[in-house]
Design a protein around this motif. Sequence first.
Motif, PDB file in Angstrom:
ATOM      1  N   TRP A 214       0.807  -1.203   0.053  1.00 21.67           N
ATOM      2  CA  TRP A 214       0.495  -0.104  -0.261  1.00 21.67           C
ATOM      3  C   TRP A 214       1.419   1.556  -0.192  1.00 21.67           C
ATOM      4  CZ3 TRP A 214      -4.986   1.603  -0.408  1.00 21.67           C
ATOM      5  CH2 TRP A 214      -6.016   0.519  -0.524  1.00 21.67           C
ATOM      6  N   TYR A 215       0.647   2.442  -1.044  1.00 17.28           N
ATOM      7  CA  TYR A 215       1.300   3.382  -1.006  1.00 17.28           C
ATOM      8  C   TYR A 215       0.007   3.904  -1.566  1.00 17.28           C
ATOM      9  CZ  TYR A 215       5.299   5.972  -1.548  1.00 17.28           C
ATOM     10  OH  TYR A 215       6.423   7.808  -1.425  1.00 17.28           O
ATOM     11  N   ASP A 216       0.772   5.171  -0.693  1.00 15.80           N
ATOM     12  CA  ASP A 216      -0.985   6.803  -0.700  1.00 15.80           C
ATOM     13  C   ASP A 216       0.214   7.777  -2.031  1.00 15.80           C
ATOM     14  OD1 ASP A 216      -2.107   8.651  -0.522  1.00 15.80           O
ATOM     15  OD2 ASP A 216      -1.457   9.955   1.181  1.00 15.80           O
ATOM     16  N   MET A 217      -0.987   7.595  -3.360  1.00 17.14           N
ATOM     17  CA  MET A 217      -1.194   8.208  -4.194  1.00 17.14           C
ATOM     18  C   MET A 217      -2.464   9.249  -4.034  1.00 17.14           C
ATOM     19  SD  MET A 217       2.204   7.758  -5.667  1.00 17.14           S
ATOM     20  CE  MET A 217       1.774   7.495  -7.536  1.00 17.14           C
ATOM     21  N   PRO A 218      -2.788  10.134  -5.396  1.00 17.22           N
ATOM     22  CA  PRO A 218      -3.402  10.837  -5.512  1.00 17.22           C
ATOM     23  C   PRO A 218      -4.684  10.380  -6.061  1.00 17.22           C
ATOM     24  CG  PRO A 218      -1.183  11.236  -7.190  1.00 17.22           C
ATOM     25  CD  PRO A 218      -0.803  10.937  -6.089  1.00 17.22           C
ATOM     26  N   GLU A 219      -4.033   9.636  -7.001  1.00 11.23           N
ATOM     27  CA  GLU A 219      -4.862   8.617  -7.799  1.00 11.23           C
ATOM     28  C   GLU A 219      -6.089   8.426  -6.993  1.00 11.23           C
ATOM     29  OE1 GLU A 219      -1.252   6.687  -9.909  1.00 11.23           O
ATOM     30  OE2 GLU A 219      -1.347   7.925  -8.211  1.00 11.23           O
ATOM     31  N   THR A 220      -6.044   7.970  -5.805  1.00  8.47           N
ATOM     32  CA  THR A 220      -6.608   7.566  -4.674  1.00  8.47           C
ATOM     33  C   THR A 220      -8.184   8.045  -4.774  1.00  8.47           C
ATOM     34  OG1 THR A 220      -4.858   6.417  -3.385  1.00  8.47           O
ATOM     35  CG2 THR A 220      -6.986   6.587  -2.466  1.00  8.47           C
ATOM     36  N   THR A 221      -7.797   9.348  -5.228  1.00  8.70           N
ATOM     37  CA  THR A 221      -9.090  10.231  -4.892  1.00  8.70           C
ATOM     38  C   THR A 221      -9.831  10.734  -6.514  1.00  8.70           C
ATOM     39  OG1 THR A 221      -8.203  11.924  -2.666  1.00  8.70           O
ATOM     40  CG2 THR A 221      -9.758  12.931  -4.176  1.00  8.70           C
ATOM     41  N   THR A 222      -8.376  10.773  -6.973  1.00  8.04           N
ATOM     42  CA  THR A 222      -9.024  12.101  -8.772  1.00  8.04           C
ATOM     43  C   THR A 222      -9.561  10.022  -9.063  1.00  8.04           C
ATOM     44  OG1 THR A 222      -7.207  10.871  -9.538  1.00  8.04           O
ATOM     45  CG2 THR A 222      -7.220  12.849  -9.390  1.00  8.04           C
ATOM     46  N   LEU A 223      -9.615   9.048  -8.863  1.00  7.48           N
ATOM     47  CA  LEU A 223     -10.007   7.747 -10.016  1.00  7.48           C
ATOM     48  C   LEU A 223     -11.285   7.875  -9.386  1.00  7.48           C
ATOM     49  CD1 LEU A 223      -6.827   5.640 -10.346  1.00  7.48           C
ATOM     50  CD2 LEU A 223      -8.089   6.818 -12.353  1.00  7.48           C
ATOM     51  N   GLN A 224     -11.477   7.525  -7.701  1.00  6.38           N
ATOM     52  CA  GLN A 224     -12.796   7.948  -7.094  1.00  6.38           C
ATOM     53  C   GLN A 224     -13.830   8.807  -8.018  1.00  6.38           C
ATOM     54  OE1 GLN A 224     -14.702   9.593  -4.296  1.00  6.38           O
ATOM     55  NE2 GLN A 224     -16.306   8.262  -4.965  1.00  6.38           N
ATOM     56  N   GLU A 225     -13.303   9.557  -7.984  1.00  4.05           N
ATOM     57  CA  GLU A 225     -14.115  10.934  -8.698  1.00  4.05           C
ATOM     58  C   GLU A 225     -14.624  10.873  -9.920  1.00  4.05           C
ATOM     59  OE1 GLU A 225     -12.328  14.709  -7.152  1.00  4.05           O
ATOM     60  OE2 GLU A 225     -12.855  14.394  -5.267  1.00  4.05           O
ATOM     61  N   THR A 226     -13.839  10.702 -10.694  1.00  2.00           N
ATOM     62  CA  THR A 226     -13.805  10.264 -12.245  1.00  2.00           C
ATOM     63  C   THR A 226     -15.004   9.226 -12.340  1.00  2.00           C
ATOM     64  OG1 THR A 226     -11.892  11.552 -12.490  1.00  2.00           O
ATOM     65  CG2 THR A 226     -12.244   9.870 -14.324  1.00  2.00           C
ATOM     66  N   PHE A 227     -14.676   8.416 -11.745  1.00  2.00           N
ATOM     67  CA  PHE A 227     -15.448   6.473 -12.215  1.00  2.00           C
ATOM     68  C   PHE A 227     -16.998   6.680 -11.556  1.00  2.00           C
ATOM     69  CE2 PHE A 227     -11.260   6.555 -14.698  1.00  2.00           C
ATOM     70  CZ  PHE A 227     -11.831   7.275 -15.403  1.00  2.00           C
ATOM     71  N   SER A 228     -16.377   6.940 -10.269  1.00  2.00           N
ATOM     72  CA  SER A 228     -17.273   6.655  -9.145  1.00  2.00           C
ATOM     73  C   SER A 228     -17.672   5.099  -8.534  1.00  2.00           C
ATOM     74  CB  SER A 228     -18.862   7.228  -9.633  1.00  2.00           C
ATOM     75  OG  SER A 228     -18.938   7.994  -9.106  1.00  2.00           O
ATOM     76  N   VAL A 229     -16.277   4.440  -8.448  1.00  2.00           N
ATOM     77  CA  VAL A 229     -16.499   2.995  -8.449  1.00  2.00           C
ATOM     78  C   VAL A 229     -16.274   2.487  -6.874  1.00  2.00           C
ATOM     79  CG1 VAL A 229     -14.959   1.931 -10.925  1.00  2.00           C
ATOM     80  CG2 VAL A 229     -13.337   3.541  -8.127  1.00  2.00           C
ATOM     81  N   GLN A 335      -9.703  21.999 -22.646  1.00  2.00           N
ATOM     82  CA  GLN A 335     -10.777  22.102 -22.022  1.00  2.00           C
ATOM     83  C   GLN A 335      -9.743  22.292 -20.440  1.00  2.00           C
ATOM     84  OE1 GLN A 335     -11.643  18.062 -20.043  1.00  2.00           O
ATOM     85  NE2 GLN A 335     -11.189  17.233 -22.442  1.00  2.00           N
ATOM     86  N   PRO A 336     -11.040  23.659 -20.824  1.00  2.00           N
ATOM     87  CA  PRO A 336     -10.284  25.074 -19.803  1.00  2.00           C
ATOM     88  C   PRO A 336     -10.848  24.783 -18.076  1.00  2.00           C
ATOM     89  CG  PRO A 336     -11.439  25.872 -22.021  1.00  2.00           C
ATOM     90  CD  PRO A 336     -11.609  24.336 -22.179  1.00  2.00           C
ATOM     91  N   GLY A 337     -10.179  24.770 -16.994  1.00  2.00           N
ATOM     92  CA  GLY A 337     -10.478  24.018 -15.943  1.00  2.00           C
ATOM     93  C   GLY A 337      -8.836  23.202 -15.136  1.00  2.00           C
ATOM     94  N   VAL A 338      -9.771  22.765 -14.489  1.00  2.00           N
ATOM     95  CA  VAL A 338      -7.807  22.493 -13.344  1.00  2.00           C
ATOM     96  C   VAL A 338      -8.615  20.915 -13.562  1.00  2.00           C
ATOM     97  CG1 VAL A 338      -6.609  21.269 -11.531  1.00  2.00           C
ATOM     98  CG2 VAL A 338      -7.415  23.938 -12.718  1.00  2.00           C
ATOM     99  N   HIS A 339      -7.756  19.492 -14.052  1.00  2.00           N
ATOM    100  CA  HIS A 339      -7.908  18.470 -14.590  1.00  2.00           C
ATOM    101  C   HIS A 339      -7.308  17.111 -14.442  1.00  2.00           C
ATOM    102  CE1 HIS A 339     -11.850  20.378 -16.754  1.00  2.00           C
ATOM    103  NE2 HIS A 339     -10.878  20.419 -17.750  1.00  2.00           N
ATOM    104  N   PRO A 340      -7.458  16.436 -13.310  1.00  2.00           N
ATOM    105  CA  PRO A 340      -6.538  14.707 -13.747  1.00  2.00           C
ATOM    106  C   PRO A 340      -6.127  14.294 -15.123  1.00  2.00           C
ATOM    107  CG  PRO A 340      -8.695  14.092 -12.211  1.00  2.00           C
ATOM    108  CD  PRO A 340      -8.359  16.246 -12.614  1.00  2.00           C
ATOM    109  N   VAL A 341      -5.560  13.559 -15.353  1.00  2.00           N
ATOM    110  CA  VAL A 341      -4.997  13.175 -16.835  1.00  2.00           C
ATOM    111  C   VAL A 341      -6.043  12.609 -16.880  1.00  2.00           C
ATOM    112  CG1 VAL A 341      -3.493  11.610 -16.103  1.00  2.00           C
ATOM    113  CG2 VAL A 341      -3.347  12.831 -17.988  1.00  2.00           C
ATOM    114  N   GLU A 342      -6.501  11.396 -16.580  1.00  2.00           N
ATOM    115  CA  GLU A 342      -7.682  10.831 -17.089  1.00  2.00           C
ATOM    116  C   GLU A 342      -8.933  11.034 -16.879  1.00  2.00           C
ATOM    117  OE1 GLU A 342      -8.111  10.560 -12.257  1.00  2.00           O
ATOM    118  OE2 GLU A 342      -6.693  10.597 -13.769  1.00  2.00           O
ATOM    119  N   GLN A 343      -9.191  12.219 -16.979  1.00  2.00           N
ATOM    120  CA  GLN A 343     -10.704  13.385 -17.196  1.00  2.00           C
ATOM    121  C   GLN A 343     -10.577  14.191 -18.217  1.00  2.00           C
ATOM    122  OE1 GLN A 343     -12.174  15.427 -13.683  1.00  2.00           O
ATOM    123  NE2 GLN A 343     -12.206  13.790 -12.535  1.00  2.00           N
TER     124      GLN A 343
END
Length: 373
Positions: A214-229, A335-343
């Motif tokens: 286990w290791y902390d990465m920002p994907e933990t937050t952004t992927l959950q928000e992007t894909f609602s898993v 894509q104006p705005g601030v987006h993680p790359v997967e979005q």
Amino acid sequence: MQRVLIIGGCGRIGSSIAQDIINHTEAEVTITGRNPQLGMAALERFQDKVQFQVLDLSNQHQVKTVVSKADVVVHSAGPFHYRNADVLRICIEEGVNYVDVSDQRSFTHKALEQHSAAKTAGVTAIINTGVFPGISNSMVRQGVEALDKADEIKLSYIVAGSGGAGITVMRTTFIGIQQPFEAWIDNRWQTIKPYTGRECLDFGKPYGKAHVYWYDMPETTTLQETFSVDSVITKFGSVPDFYNYATWMMAHGLPEKVLKSPKTVEFLAQVSHVMTDVSDRFTGTGVAMRCDVKGYGSEGAAHYISTFSHESASVAAGMGTGSIVELLLKGELVQPGVHPVEQALSTELFQSILKSRQLTIEKTINFLQENEQ
């Protein structure tokens, strides 16, 4: 002529980004750093294909001056644990597109808070680019789109030796094991202690089976928000396995006060850097990533697996970020705005990036029987 400014461009990641931009665009590239000697050394490596400018990020007037002259700004001056989002804010004020290689959760949150301002200003800001996060996030998007419904995302990363990424990444690793973090598991945030949950996974050629934690990465937050898993799992490990045991001992054996000391972090980073300078000759400096997405497809319960590897972690990171810069310069990513790359990055554009840089992702989908679910 279009201009790209790379903040922190003298380091190994920044230099790899610069090289990718030189290889794939006609843009004029300026790299910055605080140390003139490192800047001159970088100019020699690039054979005068880039320009160098001394820049102190604490001098906001100076930052604003150099940012205003650019078409795209790349922020690669880590560790991002210690950074605010002032460079992004200045880019928004100056109407300049922005890309970063941030890999830290709190910085990601600070950047995303400026989404509305960037959207109003017409600035496209893409964060968490590189290899992981970065290429890994787009691997997830591929996997989610391959299924009818995704329930669980798991990203696992291994780096051989130093990954060729320099001492900054060493510092980032030891900062990352300092304290528990929140992970999205079974539809709720749960506290996880870093470098626990040792697991052996197959990463394909050339690394085969390797161990991750286990290791902390920002994907933990952004992927959950992007894909609602329901769950997002992020794990990391090193090759050879000896380094995993050493890191585990640091994470679990040192008193918390000692582990969190900047002096301890610097000492561990310096020692690790010396050790990997030796071991890199035998292990290489590559990276491998595995993306697991579980959910449902046309034939029922499904498990999507994709893997990626590259002989140099720093070069792969440069490709991940440089490709985003290329798309911004061409006007293919607006894509104006601030987006993680997967979005921000469509799978179609991602596939074009892979092809142009001769990168390959291996993919399989296994449909499960009821008793396997």
